[in-house]
Write an enzyme that holds these catalytic residues in place. Structure first.
Site, PDB file in Angstrom:
ATOM      1  N   ASP A 298      41.208  37.218  30.200  1.00 20.56           N
ATOM      2  CA  ASP A 298      41.768  38.579  30.263  1.00 20.56           C
ATOM      3  C   ASP A 298      43.297  38.662  30.312  1.00 20.56           C
ATOM      4  O   ASP A 298      43.851  39.753  30.202  1.00 20.56           O
ATOM      5  CB  ASP A 298      41.250  39.361  31.488  1.00 20.56           C
ATOM      6  CG  ASP A 298      39.763  39.651  31.414  1.00 20.56           C
ATOM      7  OD1 ASP A 298      39.150  39.313  30.385  1.00 20.56           O
ATOM      8  OD2 ASP A 298      39.226  40.215  32.377  1.00 20.56           O
ATOM      9  N   ASP A 522      30.764  40.259  39.678  1.00 20.61           N
ATOM     10  CA  ASP A 522      32.076  40.547  39.081  1.00 20.61           C
ATOM     11  C   ASP A 522      33.031  41.169  40.081  1.00 20.61           C
ATOM     12  O   ASP A 522      34.235  41.240  39.824  1.00 20.61           O
ATOM     13  CB  ASP A 522      31.920  41.531  37.909  1.00 20.61           C
ATOM     14  CG  ASP A 522      31.086  40.966  36.796  1.00 20.61           C
ATOM     15  OD1 ASP A 522      31.270  39.782  36.450  1.00 20.61           O
ATOM     16  OD2 ASP A 522      30.235  41.700  36.262  1.00 20.61           O
TER      17      ASP A 522
HETATM   18  C1  BGC Z   1      35.769  35.361  40.088  1.00 20.64           C
HETATM   19  C2  BGC Z   1      35.759  33.875  40.358  1.00 20.64           C
HETATM   20  C3  BGC Z   1      34.403  33.289  39.993  1.00 20.64           C
HETATM   21  C4  BGC Z   1      34.053  33.659  38.581  1.00 20.64           C
HETATM   22  C5  BGC Z   1      32.704  33.142  38.166  1.00 20.64           C
HETATM   23  C6  BGC Z   1      35.347  35.649  38.681  1.00 20.64           C
HETATM   24  O1  BGC Z   1      35.221  37.003  38.493  1.00 20.64           O
HETATM   25  O2  BGC Z   1      37.035  35.893  40.343  1.00 20.64           O
HETATM   26  O3  BGC Z   1      36.004  33.658  41.714  1.00 20.64           O
HETATM   27  O4  BGC Z   1      34.435  31.892  40.121  1.00 20.64           O
HETATM   28  O5  BGC Z   1      34.075  35.058  38.424  1.00 20.64           O
HETATM   29  O6  BGC Z   1      31.680  33.787  38.818  1.00 20.64           O
END
Ligand code: BGC
Length: 584
Positions: A298, A522
């Site tokens: 992103d 998320d």
């Molecule tokens: C989070 C991470 C996480 C990743 C995978 C991201 O949105 O900020 O901490 O490891 O998602 O789940």
């Protein structure tokens, strides 16, 4: 996946090399059991290797067929202790007491003469963890190795060796199964249907490199994962997928995945995050792995779409554009990681519901090219790009297309498509690849598409186009992606698992991957204090009525979500239920 045996001498050299390398890096915490001894009698040979952490272990099992070609196989053994298989990949298993029986998964059921197949499993135990003393393959005891004797190599196939640089790292390779995610998935009702799938390993904080016992990262640091990948590989080509995700001022247009580094902490990013990762990845012990990086989700797209004077601007994205630290950080990551022979960098490229509009598309490609020429990077450090990481955009929409006109109005002007140039991730990814090449990237770059959560199956999946009464009725009635708006990104209600990970599914696409581990949130649906720097973004609140970046629509998020990266059981269950293709 069928593999080619290269003759006994090559094979045993490879195996000795693997054992030596693993023993060096495993140290005292992980014990590597020796290869089960092989003596002379035709039939089969089993290589059983274990990473043991005291109360459980991960085993990698490789079967070599020394007899006639097999179509369908069952491998049986008895554990000497109370070992209990908790989940198994690349096969299906039953266990009764100490007796275990594993049958082929569909894709690895044939084994040619001298061919090999592998599977792996996690198991728990108490007391001692001795290796099984005997394996039988389709009832034949695997106690043999056959010397092919002098003469030409029976199989002079020029397949690449595991450490060779290749065009598509996924081709002919297995992909690393993260035991931590796998155990979380297997602990869910129905989760063993997918707990053997490969997912990305996210390095979302500096401390994740060493392992920080956070709910996000668990007990394994980068080296432990790589050691485990070497063990899973058992000398065959193996992709290890790692997500580089810790830029200064991370996630400038959303708050749910804000990170630990402030907007100006580029030096910490370089020297406390990227440098230590590069040092570990460059360890010769990992030289046979194909290491795929996903670089900074992103970040660059935000600098195109969420900056002034656009209505969608945020002050944080304006700051990251002005200070240059996203571009500098991505360039630095590409340069340092790209210098390692067996690293394949894939830069994050957003998704069609973000970058697919004409005013974002070429500008994003241009910015990616700029980053690939910054901080010592060159476009040669970029092996490809990844679309839809952790997002929900449908892979293919069959029921409407950009060129169509319905009830006098072009599909492009429907509310859902809203003048976008693309309707789905496959067409977007293929076109973006062309655009990137035209802007200076190598003509052989490849795309990955994250299909972890873009399946949109289940009972509500449309079976044909909508009514032709209006363009909106037509598109809305036919679209698989059932989000309220394509800018919605947090824990989307109704989503399902997408295509299972696979190599070379379509022209220009190196693989469908599950970079986002399904079941990991998320973002939290309300503010939850936490030590990980994660903020609260109202796009994760189901009652939120939106902002300019989703056209002031409802967020479509599931309720009761934990902070980003933490396990979200209700979402995992919904992803299973709505999987498309459906789970068997
Ligand atoms: C989070 C991470 C996480 C990743 C995978 C991201 O949105 O900020 O901490 O490891 O998602 O789940």
């Amino acid at each position: 996946m069928s593999r080619i045996h290269r003759g006994a001498s090559t094979r045993s050299r490879t195996r000795r090399g693997l054992a030596a390398a693993s023993a060096l890096v495993l140290g005292t915490t992980l014990a590597l059991l020796p290869t089960t001894p092989a003596s002379a009698a035709p039939g089969c040979e089993v290589d059983y290797q274990v990473n043991d952490w005291g109360s459980g272990f991960t085993a990698s099992v490789e079967i070599t067929n020394l007899g006639t070609a097999l179509n369908g196989w069952t491998l049986d053994w008895s554990f000497p202790g109370n070992q209990q298989v908790t989940n198994l990949w690349n096969g299906t298993h039953t266990q009764s007491g100490q007796d275990v029986s594993v049958t082929a998964a569909g894709h690895n059921s044939s084994i040619s003469t001298n061919g090999t197949v592998s599977f792996g499993f996690n198991a728990s135990y108490s007391g001692s963890n001795a290796a099984p003393s005997e394996f039988t393959l389709n009832g034949v005891v695997c106690d043999g190795s056959v010397d092919p004797g002098p003469g030409p190599d029976p199989d002079p196939d020029p397949d690449p060796e595991p450490g060779d640089r290749v065009d598509n790292p996924y081709e002919g390779a297995d992909v690393y199964v993260n035991p931590i995610w796998s155990a979380n998935a297997a602990a869910e009702p129905g989760g063993d249907a997918i707990s053997d799938q490969p997912t990305g390993v996210w390095l979302d904080q500096i401390s994740a490199i060493e392992g920080n016992d956070s709910p996000t990262t668990g007990s394994m640091g980068l080296r432990e994962h790589l050691d485990e990948a070497v063990a899973q590989a058992a000398g065959e080509p193996m992709v290890f997928q790692v997500v580089i995700y810790n830029l200064p001022g991370r996630d400038c247009a959303a708050l749910a995945s804000n990170g630990e580094l402030g907007p100006d902490e580029i030096d910490r990013y370089k020297h406390e995050y990227i440098d230590p990762i590069a040092e570990i990845l460059a360890d010769p012990a990992y030289a046979d792995l194909r290491i795929v990086t996903t670089v900074e989700i992103d970040s660059l797209p935000n600098l195109v779409t969420n900056v002034s004077p656009r209505e969608t601007a945020t002050p944080e994205c304006d700051e990251m554009l002005a200070n240059g630290n996203y571009v500098e950080g991505v360039g630095y990551a590409l340069a340092q990681l790209g210098a390692i022979d067996n690293v394949y960098n894939y830069v994050d490229a957003g998704h069609h519901g973000w970058i697919g509009w004409a005013d974002n598309f070429s500008a994003s490609a241009a910015l990616f090219y700029e980053a690939a020429n910054t901080a010592g990077a060159s476009p040669d450090d970029v092996h490809g790009f990844i679309a839809n990481t952790a997002n929900y955009s449908a892979l293919v929409e069959d029921n409407f297309s950009i060129g169509q006109t319905v009830a006098g109005t072009p599909v492009r002007q429907s509310q859902w498509v809203d003048w976008n140039q693309f309707t789905d991730e496959l067409s977007f990814s293929q076109a973006l690849r062309e655009e990137l090449v035209s802007q200076g990237f190598a003509s052989d770059i490849g795309m990955l598409i994250d299909t972890s959560r873009n399946g949109w199956g289940g009972p509500d999946r449309p079976t044909g186009p909508g009514p032709e009464t209006s363009v909106d009725a037509y598109v809305d009635g036919g679209r698989y992606d059932r989000r309220i708006q394509s800018g919605n990104w947090c824990n989307q209600s109704g989503a399902g698992l997408g295509e299972r990970p696979q190599a070379s599914p379509e022209p220009g696409i190196d693989a469908y991957v599950w970079m986002k581990p399904p079941g990991e949130s998320d973002g939290s649906s309300e503010f939850i204090p936490n030590p990980e720097g994660k903020g609260f973004d109202r796009m994760c609140d189901p009652t939120y009525e939106g902002n300019p970046r989703n056209g002031y629509n409802m967020s479509g998020a599931l309720a009761d979500a934990p902070i980003s990266g933490h396990w979200f059981s209700a979402q995992f269950q919904e992803l299973l239920d709505n999987a498309y293709p459906p789970l068997n």
